[in-house]
Design a protein around this motif. Structure first.
Motif, PDB file in Angstrom:
ATOM      1  N   HIS A  98      -1.041   7.291   3.376  1.00 40.84           N
ATOM      2  CA  HIS A  98      -1.460   8.405   2.496  1.00 40.84           C
ATOM      3  C   HIS A  98      -0.886   8.720   0.846  1.00 40.84           C
ATOM      4  O   HIS A  98      -1.922   8.946   0.170  1.00 40.84           O
ATOM      5  N   ALA A  99       0.006   8.303   0.227  1.00 40.17           N
ATOM      6  CA  ALA A  99       0.389   8.787  -0.538  1.00 40.17           C
ATOM      7  C   ALA A  99      -0.103   7.453  -2.270  1.00 40.17           C
ATOM      8  O   ALA A  99      -1.326   7.961  -2.908  1.00 40.17           O
ATOM      9  N   PHE A 100      -0.442   6.457  -1.473  1.00 41.45           N
ATOM     10  CA  PHE A 100      -1.412   5.478  -2.344  1.00 41.45           C
ATOM     11  C   PHE A 100      -2.703   5.348  -2.665  1.00 41.45           C
ATOM     12  O   PHE A 100      -2.995   5.939  -3.928  1.00 41.45           O
ATOM     13  N   THR A 101      -3.403   6.095  -1.300  1.00 40.28           N
ATOM     14  CA  THR A 101      -4.786   6.250  -0.919  1.00 40.28           C
ATOM     15  C   THR A 101      -5.082   7.938  -2.432  1.00 40.28           C
ATOM     16  O   THR A 101      -5.689   7.658  -2.688  1.00 40.28           O
ATOM     17  N   GLN A 102      -4.334   8.334  -1.649  1.00 34.01           N
ATOM     18  CA  GLN A 102      -4.474  10.350  -3.153  1.00 34.01           C
ATOM     19  C   GLN A 102      -4.458   9.628  -4.094  1.00 34.01           C
ATOM     20  O   GLN A 102      -4.932  10.199  -5.198  1.00 34.01           O
ATOM     21  N   ALA A 103      -3.060   8.614  -4.199  1.00 29.83           N
ATOM     22  CA  ALA A 103      -3.240   8.044  -5.913  1.00 29.83           C
ATOM     23  C   ALA A 103      -4.170   7.028  -6.722  1.00 29.83           C
ATOM     24  O   ALA A 103      -4.084   6.770  -7.725  1.00 29.83           O
ATOM     25  N   GLY A 104      -5.421   6.817  -6.128  1.00 28.36           N
ATOM     26  CA  GLY A 104      -6.026   6.080  -6.126  1.00 28.36           C
ATOM     27  C   GLY A 104      -6.128   4.713  -6.042  1.00 28.36           C
ATOM     28  O   GLY A 104      -6.605   4.002  -6.435  1.00 28.36           O
ATOM     29  N   MET A 105      -5.188   4.454  -5.219  1.00 29.97           N
ATOM     30  CA  MET A 105      -4.685   2.797  -5.061  1.00 29.97           C
ATOM     31  C   MET A 105      -5.783   2.728  -3.844  1.00 29.97           C
ATOM     32  O   MET A 105      -5.289   3.275  -2.779  1.00 29.97           O
ATOM     33  N   TRP A 106      -5.625   1.324  -3.405  1.00 29.52           N
ATOM     34  CA  TRP A 106      -6.472   0.884  -2.444  1.00 29.52           C
ATOM     35  C   TRP A 106      -5.615  -0.383  -1.776  1.00 29.52           C
ATOM     36  O   TRP A 106      -6.085  -1.305  -2.368  1.00 29.52           O
ATOM     37  N   ASN A 118       3.264   2.708   8.915  1.00 25.00           N
ATOM     38  CA  ASN A 118       3.183   3.135   7.397  1.00 25.00           C
ATOM     39  C   ASN A 118       1.892   4.415   7.168  1.00 25.00           C
ATOM     40  O   ASN A 118       1.548   4.563   5.530  1.00 25.00           O
ATOM     41  N   ILE A 119       1.892   5.420   7.569  1.00 25.31           N
ATOM     42  CA  ILE A 119       0.617   6.475   7.289  1.00 25.31           C
ATOM     43  C   ILE A 119       1.284   7.772   6.502  1.00 25.31           C
ATOM     44  O   ILE A 119       0.628   7.635   5.243  1.00 25.31           O
ATOM     45  N   PRO A 120       2.560   7.876   6.449  1.00 29.18           N
ATOM     46  CA  PRO A 120       2.919   9.041   5.086  1.00 29.18           C
ATOM     47  C   PRO A 120       2.553   8.192   4.150  1.00 29.18           C
ATOM     48  O   PRO A 120       2.444   8.564   2.382  1.00 29.18           O
ATOM     49  N   ARG A 142      -0.544  -4.349   1.437  1.00 27.48           N
ATOM     50  CA  ARG A 142       0.494  -3.462   1.815  1.00 27.48           C
ATOM     51  C   ARG A 142       0.951  -2.679   2.415  1.00 27.48           C
ATOM     52  O   ARG A 142       2.124  -2.799   3.239  1.00 27.48           O
ATOM     53  N   PHE A 143       0.110  -1.831   3.531  1.00 25.51           N
ATOM     54  CA  PHE A 143       0.474  -1.794   4.751  1.00 25.51           C
ATOM     55  C   PHE A 143       0.314  -1.915   5.664  1.00 25.51           C
ATOM     56  O   PHE A 143      -0.505  -1.225   6.746  1.00 25.51           O
ATOM     57  N   LEU A 144       0.893  -2.957   5.883  1.00 29.41           N
ATOM     58  CA  LEU A 144       0.308  -4.237   7.233  1.00 29.41           C
ATOM     59  C   LEU A 144       1.587  -3.156   7.982  1.00 29.41           C
ATOM     60  O   LEU A 144       2.620  -3.471   7.975  1.00 29.41           O
ATOM     61  N   GLY A 145       0.682  -2.602   9.397  1.00 28.85           N
ATOM     62  CA  GLY A 145       1.453  -2.351  10.169  1.00 28.85           C
ATOM     63  C   GLY A 145       2.027  -3.046  11.857  1.00 28.85           C
ATOM     64  O   GLY A 145       1.639  -4.292  11.578  1.00 28.85           O
ATOM     65  N   TYR A 200      13.714   4.449  -0.535  1.00 31.62           N
ATOM     66  CA  TYR A 200      13.352   3.932   0.278  1.00 31.62           C
ATOM     67  C   TYR A 200      11.839   3.921   0.504  1.00 31.62           C
ATOM     68  O   TYR A 200      11.654   4.675   1.127  1.00 31.62           O
ATOM     69  N   PRO A 201      11.393   3.112   0.054  1.00 30.47           N
ATOM     70  CA  PRO A 201       9.384   3.623   0.413  1.00 30.47           C
ATOM     71  C   PRO A 201       9.310   3.039   2.148  1.00 30.47           C
ATOM     72  O   PRO A 201       8.746   4.009   2.595  1.00 30.47           O
ATOM     73  N   GLN A 202      10.403   2.854   3.071  1.00 30.02           N
ATOM     74  CA  GLN A 202      10.319   3.169   4.371  1.00 30.02           C
ATOM     75  C   GLN A 202      10.731   3.532   4.679  1.00 30.02           C
ATOM     76  O   GLN A 202      11.645   3.736   6.008  1.00 30.02           O
TER      77      GLN A 202
END
Length: 526
Positions: free
Chosen positions: A121-129, A116-118, A133-136, A271-273
């Protein structure tokens, strides 16, 4: 001195090859106007382009010295190939140069799907930790199914094996021996899509592969499968894919190509996936350098009358040769296609046998046409020049045989295809006033016009068998245009070849197969 005209920006590494040759003069006129191109091409022996320069019939009319056009890339949409052929100009491209870049991009998308790299990345850049959510999932131990084991598929397999994935693959031309050398398992298409955790497609877009990944295929896949397409838009049915995403059947999708490009605000992008990239498979510095180097090397070979490859057409044949073989061209290609369509399994050997007067002629062009026919059902971009090269690349052994025996005809051409478990032999000739005819299939005497929708039925030679087939097709409102029946012994095995006005649906084929006398039913189109 040969003059090579370059009209589009090209890697300097590629041009350096040309500039280093003492008998080649490189003329660079980047992005010329039409008038400038008309003038410059009049003295050119070769033209080197990418996608910007439009090489039209009028441009070719103004190029009396031109021997070759090199396209630094795969596509030749900006070149009038038919006009080039008519002018005796060889058109070549560089299909191998982007192999590594495309394989790496496909594998990068696979890793991105797994972790779930992209999205992360988008969540982290938006200030969310959002770690939970991104268990791979790990790639190690997962099953990768590769549909299409050409250059890109083979390179991708190497990378997946390095990540300790189990690689299974389907390709009509993949032999068990080649699969063993690649350390992968060769399976049927159905087995691959049913067993794989990740599925990636690397086939050309042909009639046979259009919507290869459709609703039926998606329904057979594992719950939570992940799908990658870096090959061609249209191989995956995007509407069916959206339904599978919405239902949760598909856990993730990575697309680099689309049925319509650019795709605009595609429904899949909601779709987020879904991971989407804008057709970046060949977009690396190395790939652009590689295609330039490849095409420049081949241009040098052509200018010096040395062996070359990757041409997408043929130069004009000598008139006397062309006139002799012209009547047999359609026969050779149709027989190659018929043999391939009716042979079970990946071809390992293709044998072309020429008898009668044909044995005395230069039949190399007919061999190329037969190979084109034999390879084209499952591969795109096959032409008269590259067919032998593609066959060699696939590990197919090509053999030519000649005999003065006439076998009841002035000339006879025979195409034999051997796979690991099957052997199909088609013989044919040209009948005066009647055109191409197939005269034998595996020793059964027939008289088949090789065109249209055809059924090949193997059956037991019993009274009423032919009538029951005809009645069943009549009940299905299928009109039989022609019927050929061949047998070797009374009451033994026999064949029927039926040309129909329209093809049978799968349920109709199933009804035929259910008849007691029927051994097998194969439908194909020539």
């Amino acid at each position: 001195m040969f003059q090579v005209l370059v009209t589009d920006p090209l890697s300097t590494l590629g041009l350096a090859q040309l500039e280093a040759e003492s008998d080649i003069e490189v003329i660079q006129k980047i992005n010329p106007t039409t008038a400038e191109l008309y003038t410059a091409i009049q003295t050119a022996d070769a033209l080197l382009v990418r996608s910007q320069t439009q090489v039209t019939a009028k441009i070719l009319d103004a190029a009396p010295r031109l021997k070759a056009i090199g396209r630094a890339g795969v596509g030749v949409d900006n070149i009038d190939v038919q006009a080039a052929t008519e002018h005796g100009v060889i058109v070549l491209n560089a299909p191998d140069g982007n192999t590594i870049s495309t394989a790496e991009h496909a594998f990068a998308l696979l890793i991105s799907l797994a972790r779930n790299i992209p999205q992360a990345h988008a969540f982290t850049q938006a200030g969310m930790w959002e770690r939970k959510r991104f268990l791979g999932t790990e790639c190690r131990g997962k099953v990768l199914g590769i549909i299409g084991m050409g250059r890109v598929g083979s390179e991708l397999a190497k990378r997946a094996l390095a990540f300790q994935m189990d690689v299974i693959a389907f390709d009509p031309y993949l032999t068990t021996e080649r699969a063993r050398k690649l350390n992968i398992n060769k399976l049927s298409f159905t087995d691959v899509i049913q067993q794989a955790d990740f599925i990636t497609v690397h086939t050309p877009l042909t009639k046979a592969t259009h919507h290869l990944i459709n609703r039926e295929a998606l329904a057979q896949m594992k719950e939570g499968v992940r799908i990658i397409n870096c090959a061609r838009g249209g191989i995956v049915d995007e509407n069916a894919l959206e339904e599978a995403l919405a239902s949760g059947k598909v856990a993730g999708v990575a697309l680099d190509v689309y049925e319509v490009e650019p795709p605009g605000r595609h429904p899949l992008f909601h779709y987020p996936q879904v991971i989407a990239t804008p057709h970046l498979g060949a977009s690396t510095t190395e790939a652009q350098e590689s295609v330039a180097i490849d095409v420049c090397r081949e241009l040098i070979h052509i200018l010096r009358d040395q062996p070359f490859r990757n041409a997408v057409n043929l130069p004009s044949l000598p008139p006397e040769v062309r006139e002799k073989i012209r009547p047999y061209q359609q026969l050779a290609e149709k027989m190659g296609k018929l043999a391939a369509l009716t042979c079970i399994g990946a071809p390992a050997r293709i044998t072309l046998s020429y008898a009668g007067e044909l044995a005395e002629w230069d039949t190399s062009y007919l061999t190329r046409l037969a190979l084109k026919g034999a390879l084209s059902p499952h591969l795109s971009g096959i032409n008269n020049v590259n067919a032998p090269y593609i066959a060699e690349q696939r590990g197919i052994i090509i053999t030519e045989q000649r005999s003065s025996k006439q076998h009841g005809f002035t000339n006879q051409l025979t195409v034999s295809i051997e796979s690991e478990h099957h052997h199909r032999t088609i013989a044919g000739t040209l009948l005066n006033g009647l055109g191409p005819r197939c005269t034998q299939i595996d020793g059964y005497a027939i008289d088949l016009i090789p065109e249209g929708d055809i059924l090949l039925i193997h059956h037991h030679d019993r009274p009423g068998a032919i009538g029951r087939v005809g009645s069943l097709l009549g009940d299905l409102e299928i009109n039989i245009a022609t019927m050929q029946v061949g047998r070797k012994d009374r009451g033994g095995n026999a064949i029927m070849l039926l040309t129909m006005d329209r093809p049978l649906q799968p349920e109709g084929i199933g009804s035929l197969e259910a008849l007691d006398e029927i051994q097998s039913v194969l439908q194909f189109e020539l």
